[in-house]
Write an enzyme that holds these catalytic residues in place. Structure first.
Site, mmCIF file in Angstrom:
data_model
loop_
_atom_site.group_PDB
_atom_site.id
_atom_site.type_symbol
_atom_site.label_atom_id
_atom_site.label_comp_id
_atom_site.label_asym_id
_atom_site.label_seq_id
_atom_site.Cartn_x
_atom_site.Cartn_y
_atom_site.Cartn_z
ATOM 1 N N PHE A 225 29.459 38.559 34.019
ATOM 2 C CA PHE A 225 30.515 37.544 34.197
ATOM 3 C C PHE A 225 30.661 36.621 32.996
ATOM 4 O O PHE A 225 31.346 35.607 33.087
ATOM 5 C CB PHE A 225 30.283 36.711 35.467
ATOM 6 C CG PHE A 225 30.069 37.530 36.704
ATOM 7 C CD1 PHE A 225 31.039 38.438 37.110
ATOM 8 C CD2 PHE A 225 28.910 37.417 37.456
ATOM 9 C CE1 PHE A 225 30.849 39.211 38.249
ATOM 10 C CE2 PHE A 225 28.721 38.181 38.593
ATOM 11 C CZ PHE A 225 29.684 39.084 38.990
ATOM 12 N N ILE A 451 28.349 46.746 32.370
ATOM 13 C CA ILE A 451 27.637 45.665 33.063
ATOM 14 C C ILE A 451 27.852 45.757 34.579
ATOM 15 O O ILE A 451 27.781 44.772 35.297
ATOM 16 C CB ILE A 451 28.044 44.282 32.512
ATOM 17 C CG1 ILE A 451 29.535 43.994 32.698
ATOM 18 C CG2 ILE A 451 27.683 44.189 31.032
ATOM 19 C CD1 ILE A 451 29.917 42.543 32.370
ATOM 20 N N GLY A 452 28.112 47.005 35.017
ATOM 21 C CA GLY A 452 28.361 47.229 36.438
ATOM 22 C C GLY A 452 29.825 47.506 36.712
ATOM 23 O O GLY A 452 30.220 47.793 37.836
ATOM 24 N N ARG A 573 47.652 50.458 32.274
ATOM 25 C CA ARG A 573 47.248 51.727 32.872
ATOM 26 C C ARG A 573 45.836 51.610 33.447
ATOM 27 O O ARG A 573 44.948 51.059 32.800
ATOM 28 C CB ARG A 573 47.266 52.778 31.786
ATOM 29 C CG ARG A 573 46.941 54.163 32.257
ATOM 30 C CD ARG A 573 47.008 55.038 31.035
ATOM 31 N NE ARG A 573 47.063 56.439 31.351
ATOM 32 C CZ ARG A 573 47.305 57.357 30.420
ATOM 33 N NH1 ARG A 573 47.520 56.989 29.176
ATOM 34 N NH2 ARG A 573 47.327 58.623 30.739
ATOM 35 N N ASN A 576 40.553 54.392 36.168
ATOM 36 C CA ASN A 576 39.812 54.962 37.301
ATOM 37 C C ASN A 576 40.137 54.103 38.521
ATOM 38 O O ASN A 576 39.755 52.938 38.592
ATOM 39 C CB ASN A 576 38.310 54.948 37.007
ATOM 40 C CG ASN A 576 37.481 55.500 38.173
ATOM 41 O OD1 ASN A 576 37.683 55.138 39.325
ATOM 42 N ND2 ASN A 576 36.541 56.375 37.869
ATOM 43 N N GLN A 583 36.874 46.193 40.606
ATOM 44 C CA GLN A 583 36.973 45.034 39.710
ATOM 45 C C GLN A 583 37.930 43.980 40.271
ATOM 46 O O GLN A 583 37.622 42.791 40.277
ATOM 47 C CB GLN A 583 37.445 45.469 38.318
ATOM 48 C CG GLN A 583 36.362 46.152 37.507
ATOM 49 C CD GLN A 583 35.168 45.242 37.291
ATOM 50 O OE1 GLN A 583 35.265 44.191 36.690
ATOM 51 N NE2 GLN A 583 34.025 45.632 37.824
ATOM 52 N N LYS A 646 45.225 47.301 30.013
ATOM 53 C CA LYS A 646 45.275 45.882 29.637
ATOM 54 C C LYS A 646 44.000 45.111 29.984
ATOM 55 O O LYS A 646 43.912 43.926 29.685
ATOM 56 C CB LYS A 646 46.442 45.211 30.339
ATOM 57 C CG LYS A 646 47.794 45.474 29.683
ATOM 58 C CD LYS A 646 48.866 44.727 30.456
ATOM 59 C CE LYS A 646 50.082 44.419 29.619
ATOM 60 N NZ LYS A 646 51.035 43.592 30.368
ATOM 61 N N GLY A 647 43.038 45.739 30.617
ATOM 62 C CA GLY A 647 41.817 44.996 30.974
ATOM 63 C C GLY A 647 41.931 44.432 32.374
ATOM 64 O O GLY A 647 42.941 43.831 32.735
ATOM 65 N N GLU A 650 38.791 40.422 34.656
ATOM 66 C CA GLU A 650 38.863 38.999 34.957
ATOM 67 C C GLU A 650 40.071 38.573 35.774
ATOM 68 O O GLU A 650 40.021 37.574 36.490
ATOM 69 C CB GLU A 650 38.764 38.212 33.639
ATOM 70 C CG GLU A 650 37.337 38.273 33.132
ATOM 71 C CD GLU A 650 37.162 37.925 31.671
ATOM 72 O OE1 GLU A 650 36.734 36.815 31.389
ATOM 73 O OE2 GLU A 650 37.441 38.778 30.818
#
Ligand code: MOS
Length: 687
Positions: A225, A451-452, A573, A576, A583, A646-647, A650
């Protein structure tokens, strides 16, 4: 087609079978154990460390303190200058360490170390009118503290309110742990870090060693985190110093309680929001004024106001950040630093504006969509917030939202809330190596971190897709600074950065195989994305989302339950589907904790956070998490990077607390402007 498929984690069996070794579980011969001794004052100097009793315990190997600890080459960052000075900047700071044959002996002896102090008065409480408030030169990561444009005009409708958020602590499942092994003048650190390469570079600089003589290994990391980001935390430095001193491998596992003082947390905030709008809800002026804390050991200026710079159209806009330098532990990253607390304030204020204008909160946001990024003036690479809001409203049954304070079902007041979400979508330069292995399968190497999140799995899919082979024929090696350079898992940039380099390396290898006429073992291709990233076109790149929450407020106990949350995301995109959902949902769960239960309480007298364990710092548990769902738009963004991602690490937390807070207002008719919204604060406002 492997990309996007809901593949199980490639290391899943290793993890559930206990074969996956985390940093603290690595086995080396001759290991001993270190335990930190922490300052019992919040401000002052260490006068003396009396280790006589500790040293007398059979099995104690050594005790380190200021004056006799190995010297560091770089002491410019006080937080990392462990045992280099008698100064105490916060309660819980490392002032000594015991190294012993077993963990139990070390813990016992730690309690026998007597430290005396010259105690100075401390100042640990952030207040909105703190006399020491100052304007930092920059806010994280590298932005101006203040912005302003346009002239304020008299508004038909205005909102001028202040929100307050407490300190929050990162609580990944795996506390920080380090195993430091010196072989001659070469150091290997098995370290729970979000970035092995960055950690290596930082440790090498601190120790005054060339980076080639330091290796950081982090094959598996049990959550981060941001608390396992870079700069390192002092525990990693201490482990290296202890191992150097005793000439044996040293293991140092931070306890859950110690994480509340030495591994970072999110600053408390006071955020004043001023919005002026026309009666039809069009924003004329918007202001976001942020007050936060930082430590005297190191400045960290959380960028909470940046969201107001880019989120909505307005004619005039002002944002400011002011900090108070306090005698507190070092605050730093925690999932969506800046965007998370900032969007709590902005999206709560938008709800207040919607009510003041008599406009549906979904519609209010749609009316204030900007055409370009108001901050940079650049076009958005893609911005599908309106679609997220509309789809979410339809799926969630938003049209059945009651008037505030009017729906009662038995003992419960019921309400719904909405908030928007956003997070930047960037990538950093990375390198990767793709190779044909001896058995004709493929190996891809990069110093990425899982990190998981499932990064190892996503990278395997990206590689397999680029090579045009099944995932079973690809092995991805990560988590080791000896591999080709990869940036840290942070800023939701990991997958885009590493994936880009993996893609290019695999494309190159595929071309090489075609030229050679076959997948000859030993064929390889290296890629480096620095050039491509430097030449990216000017776009404002952000993910977007819409968060919906339904709450039930118990009219007797004030307890708030959240039977339903829905997040709809446009985050590029998805590599998975299974891992992405995890997430998004994980971020929303963290937002649930932020809204209702999490709070680090400062003890003014002792100058430290009081509730420093999971019994007293309440992260949501299974019983708190009812129906949380996340969906997303099919949203490849060609302007983000060649993969179109794009991530997603968070954005799930962003806006979640505001959606819940807005739902609590809808349920009760009362506006709570301080988090967490806990029963004692709710009860006085119940019917
Ligand atoms: Mo995240 S706070 O960027 O590790």
């Amino acid at each position: 087609m492997e990309l996007g498929a809901p593949l199980d984690r490639v290391e899943g069996w290793d993890k559930v079978a206990g074969r996956a070794r985390y940093s603290g579980e690595q086995r080396v011969a001759g290991v001993c154990h270190a335990v930190a001794v922490q300052a019992e004052i919040a401000h002052g100097e260490v006068l003396a460390v009396d280790a006589t009793a500790a040293r007398a315990v059979p099995g104690v190997i050594d005790v380190l303190a200021y004056g006799d600890a190995p010297a560091l080459a770089d002491t410019s960052d006080f937080e990392l200058a462990v045992l280099q000075s008698p100064r105490v900047a916060y309660r819980g700071q490392i002032v000594a360490a015991v190294v012993a044959e077993t963990l139990e002996i070390a813990r016992h002896a730690q309690r026998l170390v007597r430290v005396t102090y010259d105690e100075l008065g401390h100042d640990v409480e952030l207040t909105p009118d703190h006399p020491g408030l100052y304007r930092p030169e920059k806010i994280s990561p590298d932005d101006p503290p203040d912005t302003g444009e346009g002239e304020e005009t008299p508004a038909e409708v205005s909102v001028d309110v202040t929100y307050e958020t407490p300190a929050f602590h990162n609580n990944p499942m795996e506390p920080h742990a380090t195993l430091a092994v010196w072989e001659g003048d070469h150091l290997t650190l098995y370290d729970s870090t979000q970035g092995a390469a960055a950690q290596r570079d930082a440790l090498a600089a601190l120790l005054g060693m060339p980076a080639e003589r330091v290796r950081v290994v982090a094959h598996h990391v049990g959550g981060g985190f941001g608390s396992k980001g870079v700069p390192p935390r002092p525990n990693s430095v201490l482990a290296a110093l202890c191992a150097r001193r005793v000439g044996r491998p040293v293991k140092l596992a931070v306890t859950r309680q110690q994480m509340f003082s030495i591994t970072g947390y999110r600053t408390p905030t006071f955020q004043r929001m001023r919005i002026g709008a026309s009666k039809d809800g069009r924003i004329a002026d918007i202001e976001h004024h942020v007050i936060e804390q930082t430590s005297t050991a190191r400045e960290f200026a959380e960028q909470s106001g940046v969201v107001t710079r880019m989120m909505y159209a307005a004619r005039a806009r002002r944002t400011t950040h002011r900090l108070a330098r306090l005698d507190v532990p070092v605050n730093s990253w925690m999932r969506a630093p800046g965007e998370c607390p900032g969007m709590y304030a902005l999206e709560s204020a938008m709800d207040e504006l919607a009510e003041a204008c008599g406009i549906d909160p979904v519609e209010l946001r749609i009316r204030n969509e900007p055409e370009r990024d108001p901050d940079s003036g650049n076009p958005f690479s893609s911005r599908r917030l309106v679609e997220c809001l509309r789809l979410g409203a339809e799926r969630f049954g938003w049209s059945s939202r009651p008037e505030p304070g009017t729906r009662r079902e038995g003992r419960h007041l019921v309400g719904m809330g909405v908030a928007a979400a956003t997070y930047p979508a960037a990538a950093r330069p990375a390198q990767a190596l793709a190779r044909v292995a001896d058995d004709g399968s493929f190996t891809v190497s990069i110093a990425a971190a899982d990190i998981g999140t499932g990064a190892r799995t996503a990278l395997t899919q990206i590689a397999a897709d680029a090579l045009g082979v099944p995932v079973a024929r690809v092995r991805v090696e990560i988590g080791d600074s000896a591999l080709p350079y990869g940036p840290l898992a942070g800023g939701s940039m990991g997958n885009a950065s590493w994936g880009w380099a993996v893609l290019r390396a695999c494309e190159g290898l595929r071309d090489g195989i075609a030229r050679y006429g076959g997948a000859e073992p030993g064929l390889e291709c290296r890629a480096d994305t620095s050039g491509e990233i430097k030449n990216q076109e000017a776009y404002a790149r952000h993910s977007f989302g819409a968060q919906f929450a339904e709450v039930r407020v118990d009219v007797d106990s004030g307890e708030i339950r959240v039977p339903r949350m829905l997040g709809v995301f446009a985050a590029g995109r998805v590599m998975n589907a299974r891992l992405a959902r995890s997430q998004f949902v994980g971020g929303m769960v963290m937002g649930l904790g932020m809204a209702l239960t999490e709070e680090s309480r400062m003890d003014r007298e002792f100058g430290d956070y009081l509730n420093h364990d999971l019994a007293q710092y309440h992260v949501p548990v299974n019983a708190d998490v009812l129906g949380i769902d996340a969906i997303w738009l099919d949203d490849p963004d060609p302007h983000a990077n060649p993969l179109g991602g794009k991530g997603i690490g968070e954005i799930g937390i962003v806006g979640a607390a505001a959606a819940i807070g807005n739902a609590v207002h809808n349920a009760t008719g009362h506006r709570f402007r301080r988090l967490p919204i806990s029963p004692p604060s709710v009860i006085p406002h119940l019917p």
